[in-house]
Design a protein around this motif. Structure first.
Motif, PDB file in Angstrom:
ATOM      1  N   ILE A   1       9.415   1.200   7.887  1.00 28.23           N
ATOM      2  CA  ILE A   1       8.546   1.816   6.885  1.00 28.23           C
ATOM      3  C   ILE A   1       9.196   3.118   6.408  1.00 28.23           C
ATOM      4  O   ILE A   1       9.655   3.921   7.218  1.00 28.23           O
ATOM      5  CB  ILE A   1       7.144   2.089   7.449  1.00 28.23           C
ATOM      6  N   PHE A   2       9.226   3.281   5.086  1.00 27.00           N
ATOM      7  CA  PHE A   2       9.807   4.480   4.482  1.00 27.00           C
ATOM      8  C   PHE A   2       8.792   5.100   3.537  1.00 27.00           C
ATOM      9  O   PHE A   2       8.186   4.407   2.731  1.00 27.00           O
ATOM     10  CB  PHE A   2      11.078   4.115   3.706  1.00 27.00           C
ATOM     11  N   TRP A   3       8.595   6.396   3.660  1.00 27.96           N
ATOM     12  CA  TRP A   3       7.785   7.125   2.674  1.00 27.96           C
ATOM     13  C   TRP A   3       8.397   8.509   2.511  1.00 27.96           C
ATOM     14  O   TRP A   3       9.110   8.995   3.373  1.00 27.96           O
ATOM     15  CB  TRP A   3       6.316   7.196   3.087  1.00 27.96           C
ATOM     16  N   THR A   4       8.147   9.132   1.365  1.00 26.07           N
ATOM     17  CA  THR A   4       8.846  10.373   1.063  1.00 26.07           C
ATOM     18  C   THR A   4       8.010  11.270   0.161  1.00 26.07           C
ATOM     19  O   THR A   4       7.072  10.821  -0.494  1.00 26.07           O
ATOM     20  CB  THR A   4      10.211  10.058   0.410  1.00 26.07           C
ATOM     21  N   ASP A   5       8.331  12.540   0.169  1.00 26.96           N
ATOM     22  CA  ASP A   5       7.742  13.546  -0.734  1.00 26.96           C
ATOM     23  C   ASP A   5       6.212  13.591  -0.695  1.00 26.96           C
ATOM     24  O   ASP A   5       5.564  13.561  -1.747  1.00 26.96           O
ATOM     25  CB  ASP A   5       8.212  13.291  -2.169  1.00 26.96           C
ATOM     26  N   PRO A   6       5.600  13.712   0.489  1.00 27.67           N
ATOM     27  CA  PRO A   6       4.142  13.884   0.524  1.00 27.67           C
ATOM     28  C   PRO A   6       3.685  15.200  -0.104  1.00 27.67           C
ATOM     29  O   PRO A   6       2.571  15.296  -0.610  1.00 27.67           O
ATOM     30  CB  PRO A   6       3.816  13.864   2.026  1.00 27.67           C
ATOM     31  N   HIS A   7       4.544  16.227  -0.023  1.00 32.43           N
ATOM     32  CA  HIS A   7       4.201  17.557  -0.552  1.00 32.43           C
ATOM     33  C   HIS A   7       2.802  17.980  -0.108  1.00 32.43           C
ATOM     34  O   HIS A   7       1.995  18.466  -0.902  1.00 32.43           O
ATOM     35  CB  HIS A   7       4.330  17.587  -2.077  1.00 32.43           C
ATOM     36  N   TYR A   8       2.527  17.770   1.160  1.00 22.68           N
ATOM     37  CA  TYR A   8       1.211  18.115   1.693  1.00 22.68           C
ATOM     38  C   TYR A   8       0.916  19.594   1.425  1.00 22.68           C
ATOM     39  O   TYR A   8       1.805  20.421   1.592  1.00 22.68           O
ATOM     40  CB  TYR A   8       1.193  17.827   3.202  1.00 22.68           C
ATOM     41  N   PRO A   9      -0.292  19.951   0.981  1.00 23.63           N
ATOM     42  CA  PRO A   9      -1.536  19.165   0.928  1.00 23.63           C
ATOM     43  C   PRO A   9      -1.795  18.421  -0.385  1.00 23.63           C
ATOM     44  O   PRO A   9      -2.936  18.058  -0.652  1.00 23.63           O
ATOM     45  CB  PRO A   9      -2.599  20.249   1.123  1.00 23.63           C
ATOM     46  N   GLU A  10      -0.773  18.170  -1.185  1.00 22.64           N
ATOM     47  CA  GLU A  10      -0.972  17.380  -2.408  1.00 22.64           C
ATOM     48  C   GLU A  10      -0.856  15.883  -2.082  1.00 22.64           C
ATOM     49  O   GLU A  10      -0.222  15.120  -2.788  1.00 22.64           O
ATOM     50  CB  GLU A  10       0.045  17.801  -3.467  1.00 22.64           C
TER      51      GLU A  10
ATOM     52  N   ASP B   1       6.728   2.199   1.491  1.00 22.07           N
ATOM     53  CA  ASP B   1       7.439   0.929   1.396  1.00 22.07           C
ATOM     54  C   ASP B   1       7.662   0.360   2.788  1.00 22.07           C
ATOM     55  O   ASP B   1       8.032   1.103   3.713  1.00 22.07           O
ATOM     56  CB  ASP B   1       8.804   1.095   0.731  1.00 22.07           C
ATOM     57  N   TYR B   2       7.461  -0.949   2.928  1.00 23.38           N
ATOM     58  CA  TYR B   2       8.006  -1.657   4.081  1.00 23.38           C
ATOM     59  C   TYR B   2       9.310  -2.282   3.613  1.00 23.38           C
ATOM     60  O   TYR B   2       9.330  -3.069   2.656  1.00 23.38           O
ATOM     61  CB  TYR B   2       7.063  -2.736   4.606  1.00 23.38           C
ATOM     62  N   VAL B   3      10.409  -1.935   4.280  1.00 25.33           N
ATOM     63  CA  VAL B   3      11.734  -2.371   3.861  1.00 25.33           C
ATOM     64  C   VAL B   3      12.198  -3.482   4.799  1.00 25.33           C
ATOM     65  O   VAL B   3      12.391  -3.249   5.998  1.00 25.33           O
ATOM     66  CB  VAL B   3      12.735  -1.198   3.871  1.00 25.33           C
ATOM     67  N   SER B   4      12.374  -4.671   4.260  1.00 24.67           N
ATOM     68  CA  SER B   4      12.734  -5.842   5.048  1.00 24.67           C
ATOM     69  C   SER B   4      14.148  -6.289   4.705  1.00 24.67           C
ATOM     70  O   SER B   4      14.457  -6.569   3.544  1.00 24.67           O
ATOM     71  CB  SER B   4      11.741  -6.980   4.786  1.00 24.67           C
TER      72      SER B   4
ATOM     73  N   TYR C   1      21.545 -10.633   5.695  1.00 20.44           N
ATOM     74  CA  TYR C   1      21.922  -9.344   5.105  1.00 20.44           C
ATOM     75  C   TYR C   1      22.247  -9.434   3.615  1.00 20.44           C
ATOM     76  O   TYR C   1      22.937  -8.564   3.075  1.00 20.44           O
ATOM     77  CB  TYR C   1      23.118  -8.724   5.845  1.00 20.44           C
ATOM     78  N   THR C   2      21.743 -10.434   2.935  1.00 20.75           N
ATOM     79  CA  THR C   2      22.032 -10.567   1.508  1.00 20.75           C
ATOM     80  C   THR C   2      20.906 -10.042   0.625  1.00 20.75           C
ATOM     81  O   THR C   2      21.124  -9.798  -0.564  1.00 20.75           O
ATOM     82  CB  THR C   2      22.298 -12.032   1.134  1.00 20.75           C
ATOM     83  N   THR C   3      19.708  -9.894   1.180  1.00 24.43           N
ATOM     84  CA  THR C   3      18.543  -9.491   0.390  1.00 24.43           C
ATOM     85  C   THR C   3      17.768  -8.404   1.126  1.00 24.43           C
ATOM     86  O   THR C   3      17.537  -8.502   2.337  1.00 24.43           O
ATOM     87  CB  THR C   3      17.606 -10.679   0.136  1.00 24.43           C
ATOM     88  N   ILE C   4      17.374  -7.381   0.395  1.00 27.50           N
ATOM     89  CA  ILE C   4      16.470  -6.359   0.930  1.00 27.50           C
ATOM     90  C   ILE C   4      15.238  -6.316   0.036  1.00 27.50           C
ATOM     91  O   ILE C   4      15.349  -6.129  -1.170  1.00 27.50           O
ATOM     92  CB  ILE C   4      17.138  -4.980   0.998  1.00 27.50           C
ATOM     93  N   THR C   5      14.080  -6.521   0.652  1.00 29.15           N
ATOM     94  CA  THR C   5      12.811  -6.488  -0.069  1.00 29.15           C
ATOM     95  C   THR C   5      12.058  -5.225   0.309  1.00 29.15           C
ATOM     96  O   THR C   5      11.839  -4.951   1.492  1.00 29.15           O
ATOM     97  CB  THR C   5      11.948  -7.717   0.276  1.00 29.15           C
ATOM     98  N   MET C   6      11.685  -4.454  -0.701  1.00 26.98           N
ATOM     99  CA  MET C   6      10.881  -3.256  -0.470  1.00 26.98           C
ATOM    100  C   MET C   6       9.453  -3.568  -0.888  1.00 26.98           C
ATOM    101  O   MET C   6       9.123  -3.588  -2.076  1.00 26.98           O
ATOM    102  CB  MET C   6      11.461  -2.075  -1.248  1.00 26.98           C
ATOM    103  N   LYS C   7       8.636  -3.863   0.107  1.00 29.95           N
ATOM    104  CA  LYS C   7       7.240  -4.229  -0.101  1.00 29.95           C
ATOM    105  C   LYS C   7       6.413  -2.963  -0.287  1.00 29.95           C
ATOM    106  O   LYS C   7       6.273  -2.163   0.628  1.00 29.95           O
ATOM    107  CB  LYS C   7       6.728  -5.032   1.106  1.00 29.95           C
ATOM    108  N   ARG C   8       5.852  -2.782  -1.475  1.00 31.53           N
ATOM    109  CA  ARG C   8       5.109  -1.573  -1.777  1.00 31.53           C
ATOM    110  C   ARG C   8       3.728  -1.590  -1.130  1.00 31.53           C
ATOM    111  O   ARG C   8       2.987  -2.555  -1.219  1.00 31.53           O
ATOM    112  CB  ARG C   8       4.990  -1.398  -3.287  1.00 31.53           C
ATOM    113  N   ILE C   9       3.415  -0.483  -0.499  1.00 30.15           N
ATOM    114  CA  ILE C   9       2.099  -0.248   0.089  1.00 30.15           C
ATOM    115  C   ILE C   9       1.463   0.880  -0.704  1.00 30.15           C
ATOM    116  O   ILE C   9       1.910   2.027  -0.646  1.00 30.15           O
ATOM    117  CB  ILE C   9       2.215   0.127   1.570  1.00 30.15           C
TER     118      ILE C   9
END
Length: 415
Positions: free
Chosen positions: A51-60, A303-306, A311-319
């Motif tokens: 799982i990857f997430w970025t830039d929460p800029h808490y408390p925003e 994102d859940y990154v699968s 190793y030919t396909t990477i799927t980024m499943k948006r949450i």
């Protein structure tokens, strides 16, 4: 003042580590259960996932990230977790946001599978501030280290490094974390990676990876020339392009889903996990699901990154807010003048093509898109998905589906 802030933070951290700090709002349950079914379908054919997430800029930030991750892991099992940086806003509210967001990080990291990247807003203010609140490496380490699993392997020549790698024997993948803000100039963050860091990454982290393993690179700031003038950072990008076993480079920073290339390697940016981010995009092929609204499943972005078994396909499943992305990792090879029929997983509603950043040819557009893609200088694509290779380079093809999903393929075109 800085020592006082660290002391307050340490107290809040000690208290927050001892308790659950979030419960999942009811409006998420059915939605996440459906997402978890889809993730488990991906897991049936994956080498590894995280799982990857970025830039929460808490408390925003709506404040439900940790609860979402908890719920997902109960359904799919524990996985690696990477927060891509910029956990908090700028000073002067940085210390308050960091103390509050530490509770979320403590919650998701209690299983020892959390790895934090340092962003340009983390533990310092923005480069635009007149009096930036910059912390020393020791102070950064005192904050960052509780949120990095002991599984991480650091540069032992540094007392307080913010770059490291973590191995996944299950997937035979080495995840390498760059600190893209480790260069301080005139008390301000200077985007870029120091020569010391880059040498360790390539001479140790990459050089010692088992021969049959793959490498996935994470950084907060992407490898784009317009972001830095630090020579060692630019050198890192050119060296990445020459490594055959690099799967992907993942970043944040721009608060937008964006895609480009470092030679044959996709550079993928993910939109921000904060409410003020409206999923802005600089890419004309992107479609978005309206505005972010607190109290809805669109309030967060993860994102859940699968990574597929072959190793030919990477799927980024948006949450949450945004759409899925699929990357075909192995470039197709062609010669200038060739016309290729591009295959897609389904029937796209529209095709796009653009040039990957870092090509040998082309004058960049002058509408704010120049560091990520250009007009069709190296290739053009028909409505039926027939790509005409015009010049040497690495054109990227995008298949846009009706539900907003995008599938990406890269072409390596030579004379």
């Amino acid at each position: 003042m800085k020592k006082y802030l660290i002391s307050i933070f340490s107290l809040v951290l000690a208290l927050s580590c001892t308790r659950e700090v979030q419960n999942l709002p009811d409006y998420y349950v059915d939605y996440l259960d459906t997402i978890c079914v889809q993730i488990n379908e991906l897991k049936a054919n994956e080498a590894d996932g995280f799982i990857f997430w970025t830039d929460p800029h808490y408390p925003e930030n709506a404040g439900n990230t940790a609860a979402i991750i908890d719920h997902i892991q109960k359904k799919i099992g524990n996985c690696l977790l990477f927060i891509g940086g910029d956990a908090t806003k700028n000073a002067p509210s940085m210390d308050e946001g960091l103390a509050a967001y530490s509770a979320q990080l403590s919650q998701v990291g209690r299983n020892g599978n959390l790895f934090a990247l340092r962003g340009n807003h983390d533990f310092t203010s923005s480069t635009r501030d007149a009096a930036p609140q910059t912390m020393s490496a020791e102070q950064v380490d005192s904050i960052l280290s509780p949120f990095i699993s002991p599984k991480a392997v650091f540069d032992t020549s540094e007392n307080h490094p913010t770059w490291y790698y973590v191995d996944s024997p299950r997937g035979k993948i080495r995840y390498i974390v760059f600190d893209s803000s480790d260069t301080i100039k005139n008390d301000k963050i200077r985007y870029g990676m120091s020569e010391k860091q880059v040498n360790w990454i390539f001479d140790t982290a990459i050089a010692t990876a088992p021969k049959d393993w793959k490498i996935l690179i994470l950084s907060h700031i992407p490898f784009a020339p317009d972001h830095t003038d630090v020579p060692s950072h630019l050198d890192a990008a050119s060296r990445i392009a020459d490594i055959d076993n690099v799967l992907l480079c993942i970043s944040g920073h721009r608060h937008s889903d964006m895609e480009s290339g470092i030679g044959r390697v996709f550079q993928v940016l993910t939109a921000a996990d904060c409410l003020i981010d409206v999923g802005r995009t600089l890419c004309p092929y992107s479609q978005w699901a309206g505005k972010k609204v607190a109290g809805t499943v669109n309030e967060q972005t993860l994102d859940y990154v699968s990574i597929s078994k072959d190793y030919t396909t990477i799927t980024m499943k948006r949450i949450g807010y945004g759409h899925d992305r699929i990357f075909n990792i192995v470039p197709k090879k062609a010669k200038v003048g060739d016309v290729l029929e591009i295959k897609a997983s389904a029937s796209p509603v529209k095709w796009f093509a653009f040039d990957a950043q870092g090509n040998k040819t082309g004058e960049y557009r002058e509408d704010g898109l120049r560091e990520y893609f250009t007009s069709h200088l190296n290739a053009s694509i028909s409505e039926e998905g027939h790509l005409t290779c015009l010049k040497e380079g690495y054109p990227i093809v995008v298949a846009l589906y009706e539900d907003g999903t995008k599938e990406y393929s890269m072409i390596q075109t030579i004379n």
